[in-house]
Design a protein around this motif. Sequence first.
Motif, PDB file in Angstrom:
ATOM      1  N   MET A  13       0.824  -1.214   0.000  1.00 44.28           N
ATOM      2  CA  MET A  13       0.000   0.000   0.000  1.00 44.28           C
ATOM      3  C   MET A  13       0.856   1.261   0.000  1.00 44.28           C
ATOM      4  SD  MET A  13      -3.037  -1.237   2.611  1.00 44.28           S
ATOM      5  CE  MET A  13      -3.089   0.333   3.387  1.00 44.28           C
ATOM      6  N   VAL A  14       2.042   1.183   0.629  1.00 45.63           N
ATOM      7  CA  VAL A  14       2.921   2.355   0.717  1.00 45.63           C
ATOM      8  C   VAL A  14       3.835   2.477  -0.508  1.00 45.63           C
ATOM      9  CG1 VAL A  14       4.788   3.421   2.055  1.00 45.63           C
ATOM     10  CG2 VAL A  14       2.885   2.315   3.247  1.00 45.63           C
ATOM     11  N   LEU A  15       4.563   1.400  -0.821  1.00 47.85           N
ATOM     12  CA  LEU A  15       5.609   1.493  -1.848  1.00 47.85           C
ATOM     13  C   LEU A  15       5.101   1.409  -3.286  1.00 47.85           C
ATOM     14  CD1 LEU A  15       8.579  -0.564  -0.330  1.00 47.85           C
ATOM     15  CD2 LEU A  15       8.127   1.877  -0.189  1.00 47.85           C
ATOM     16  N   LYS A  16       4.040   0.618  -3.513  1.00 44.38           N
ATOM     17  CA  LYS A  16       3.590   0.438  -4.905  1.00 44.38           C
ATOM     18  C   LYS A  16       3.156   1.763  -5.537  1.00 44.38           C
ATOM     19  CE  LYS A  16       2.019  -3.207  -7.724  1.00 44.38           C
ATOM     20  NZ  LYS A  16       1.281  -4.366  -7.990  1.00 44.38           N
ATOM     21  N   PRO A  17       2.301   2.551  -4.881  1.00 47.78           N
ATOM     22  CA  PRO A  17       1.939   3.837  -5.496  1.00 47.78           C
ATOM     23  C   PRO A  17       3.088   4.848  -5.477  1.00 47.78           C
ATOM     24  CG  PRO A  17       0.732   3.506  -3.425  1.00 47.78           C
ATOM     25  CD  PRO A  17       1.522   2.267  -3.681  1.00 47.78           C
ATOM     26  N   LYS A  18       3.896   4.843  -4.403  1.00 51.53           N
ATOM     27  CA  LYS A  18       4.988   5.813  -4.291  1.00 51.53           C
ATOM     28  C   LYS A  18       5.975   5.698  -5.453  1.00 51.53           C
ATOM     29  CE  LYS A  18       8.541   7.606  -1.246  1.00 51.53           C
ATOM     30  NZ  LYS A  18       9.199   7.592   0.031  1.00 51.53           N
ATOM     31  N   TYR A  19       6.326   4.443  -5.819  1.00 48.59           N
ATOM     32  CA  TYR A  19       7.316   4.235  -6.885  1.00 48.59           C
ATOM     33  C   TYR A  19       6.677   3.735  -8.189  1.00 48.59           C
ATOM     34  CZ  TYR A  19      10.557   4.903  -3.079  1.00 48.59           C
ATOM     35  OH  TYR A  19      11.237   5.432  -2.002  1.00 48.59           O
ATOM     36  N   LYS A  20       5.342   3.755  -8.246  1.00 48.49           N
ATOM     37  CA  LYS A  20       4.608   3.301  -9.438  1.00 48.49           C
ATOM     38  C   LYS A  20       5.134   1.934  -9.893  1.00 48.49           C
ATOM     39  CE  LYS A  20       4.279   8.058 -11.148  1.00 48.49           C
ATOM     40  NZ  LYS A  20       5.480   8.593 -10.511  1.00 48.49           N
ATOM     41  N   VAL A  21       5.239   1.009  -8.949  1.00 42.21           N
ATOM     42  CA  VAL A  21       5.847  -0.297  -9.218  1.00 42.21           C
ATOM     43  C   VAL A  21       4.988  -1.118 -10.178  1.00 42.21           C
ATOM     44  CG1 VAL A  21       6.634  -2.463  -8.164  1.00 42.21           C
ATOM     45  CG2 VAL A  21       6.917  -0.299  -6.932  1.00 42.21           C
ATOM     46  N   LYS A  22       5.658  -1.647 -11.206  1.00 40.22           N
ATOM     47  CA  LYS A  22       4.998  -2.531 -12.160  1.00 40.22           C
ATOM     48  C   LYS A  22       5.800  -3.822 -12.233  1.00 40.22           C
ATOM     49  CE  LYS A  22       2.986   0.970 -15.248  1.00 40.22           C
ATOM     50  NZ  LYS A  22       1.970   1.262 -14.293  1.00 40.22           N
ATOM     51  N   SER A 147      14.604   3.874 -11.525  1.00 45.88           N
ATOM     52  CA  SER A 147      15.240   4.527 -10.387  1.00 45.88           C
ATOM     53  C   SER A 147      14.177   4.868  -9.360  1.00 45.88           C
ATOM     54  CB  SER A 147      15.940   5.802 -10.865  1.00 45.88           C
ATOM     55  OG  SER A 147      16.218   6.631  -9.770  1.00 45.88           O
ATOM     56  N   TYR A 148      14.560   4.797  -8.104  1.00 45.93           N
ATOM     57  CA  TYR A 148      13.628   5.155  -7.034  1.00 45.93           C
ATOM     58  C   TYR A 148      13.415   6.668  -6.992  1.00 45.93           C
ATOM     59  CZ  TYR A 148      13.813   0.377  -5.261  1.00 45.93           C
ATOM     60  OH  TYR A 148      13.694  -0.987  -5.133  1.00 45.93           O
ATOM     61  N   LYS A 149      14.257   7.420  -7.707  1.00 46.70           N
ATOM     62  CA  LYS A 149      14.133   8.886  -7.702  1.00 46.70           C
ATOM     63  C   LYS A 149      13.367   9.403  -8.912  1.00 46.70           C
ATOM     64  CE  LYS A 149      18.360   9.628  -5.111  1.00 46.70           C
ATOM     65  NZ  LYS A 149      19.450   8.687  -5.235  1.00 46.70           N
ATOM     66  N   SER A 150      13.171   8.552  -9.887  1.00 43.59           N
ATOM     67  CA  SER A 150      12.548   8.967 -11.148  1.00 43.59           C
ATOM     68  C   SER A 150      11.026   9.072 -11.021  1.00 43.59           C
ATOM     69  CB  SER A 150      12.916   7.936 -12.208  1.00 43.59           C
ATOM     70  OG  SER A 150      12.084   8.047 -13.314  1.00 43.59           O
ATOM     71  N   LYS A 151      10.432   9.838 -11.915  1.00 45.96           N
ATOM     72  CA  LYS A 151       8.960   9.889 -11.971  1.00 45.96           C
ATOM     73  C   LYS A 151       8.415   8.727 -12.799  1.00 45.96           C
ATOM     74  CE  LYS A 151       8.139  14.825 -11.252  1.00 45.96           C
ATOM     75  NZ  LYS A 151       9.347  15.104 -10.521  1.00 45.96           N
ATOM     76  N   GLU A 152       9.322   8.038 -13.513  1.00 45.15           N
ATOM     77  CA  GLU A 152       8.939   6.867 -14.307  1.00 45.15           C
ATOM     78  C   GLU A 152       8.623   5.703 -13.381  1.00 45.15           C
ATOM     79  OE1 GLU A 152       8.860   6.692 -17.825  1.00 45.15           O
ATOM     80  OE2 GLU A 152       9.008   8.857 -17.539  1.00 45.15           O
ATOM     81  N   PRO A 153       7.773   4.772 -13.838  1.00 51.90           N
ATOM     82  CA  PRO A 153       7.498   3.585 -13.007  1.00 51.90           C
ATOM     83  C   PRO A 153       8.763   2.753 -12.778  1.00 51.90           C
ATOM     84  CG  PRO A 153       5.936   3.741 -14.841  1.00 51.90           C
ATOM     85  CD  PRO A 153       6.989   4.782 -15.074  1.00 51.90           C
ATOM     86  N   LEU A 154       8.841   2.163 -11.610  1.00 53.89           N
ATOM     87  CA  LEU A 154       9.909   1.228 -11.284  1.00 53.89           C
ATOM     88  C   LEU A 154       9.417  -0.146 -11.724  1.00 53.89           C
ATOM     89  CD1 LEU A 154      12.669   1.237  -9.728  1.00 53.89           C
ATOM     90  CD2 LEU A 154      11.368   0.377  -7.783  1.00 53.89           C
ATOM     91  N   ARG A 155      10.189  -0.808 -12.578  1.00 54.27           N
ATOM     92  CA  ARG A 155       9.755  -2.099 -13.107  1.00 54.27           C
ATOM     93  C   ARG A 155      10.539  -3.238 -12.474  1.00 54.27           C
ATOM     94  NH1 ARG A 155      10.624  -1.194 -19.174  1.00 54.27           N
ATOM     95  NH2 ARG A 155       9.448  -3.090 -19.506  1.00 54.27           N
TER      96      ARG A 155
END
Length: 192
Positions: A13-22, A147-155
């Motif tokens: 719930m915390v990390l998936k939206p924060k880093y747009k994890v896919k 990257s964890y700093k990018s606005k792009e999704p983290l894959r």
Amino acid sequence: MSFYQFAKTVVKMVLKPKYKVKEEGIENIPSEGPVIICSNHISNYDPPIVGITCPRPIHFLAKEELFKNKLFAFILNHVNAFPIKRGMKDRNALRKGLEVLKEGNVLGLFPEGTRSKTGELKRGLAGAGFFALRSQATVIPCAIVGSYKSKEPLRVIYGKPVDLEPLRESKASAQEVTDAIMDEIRKIKENH
């Protein structure tokens, strides 16, 4: 609900939206039997990120220093992590890892042994090859791309199982097997 499932839900719930994890390629992870997931290592967040994207509970090797804080040790113990001494052969950690696999569970490894500050893959340590050769586990290469700093999704991309048969037939060393696993991680990174 187990503590692991509870922690996974909260962290997701915390990390998936924060880093747009896919996550991609989770169909490559066998639904049962021993599995070794080998991932590149770019951040302290990698273990929870791999943990929330994998459909099965993962038992991670974690550096011994993390268990010195009592609260953190409690949490790590309850999310299936176990300590390893860095920079030396830790027989207890190796035994525990083989036990995890013998019981048909998932072992999570970061073969580089430490985070890559540049994001470039470093040479993996022989431990991943040791576990692969000493067990009947399916080895799944995993690449954390972005990257964890990018606005792009983290894959988080799980590749197809590493074919260990030719390596076993040629009596490859643990280091050679680790090198082959790292090559697969490298290919996933380069293709994405």
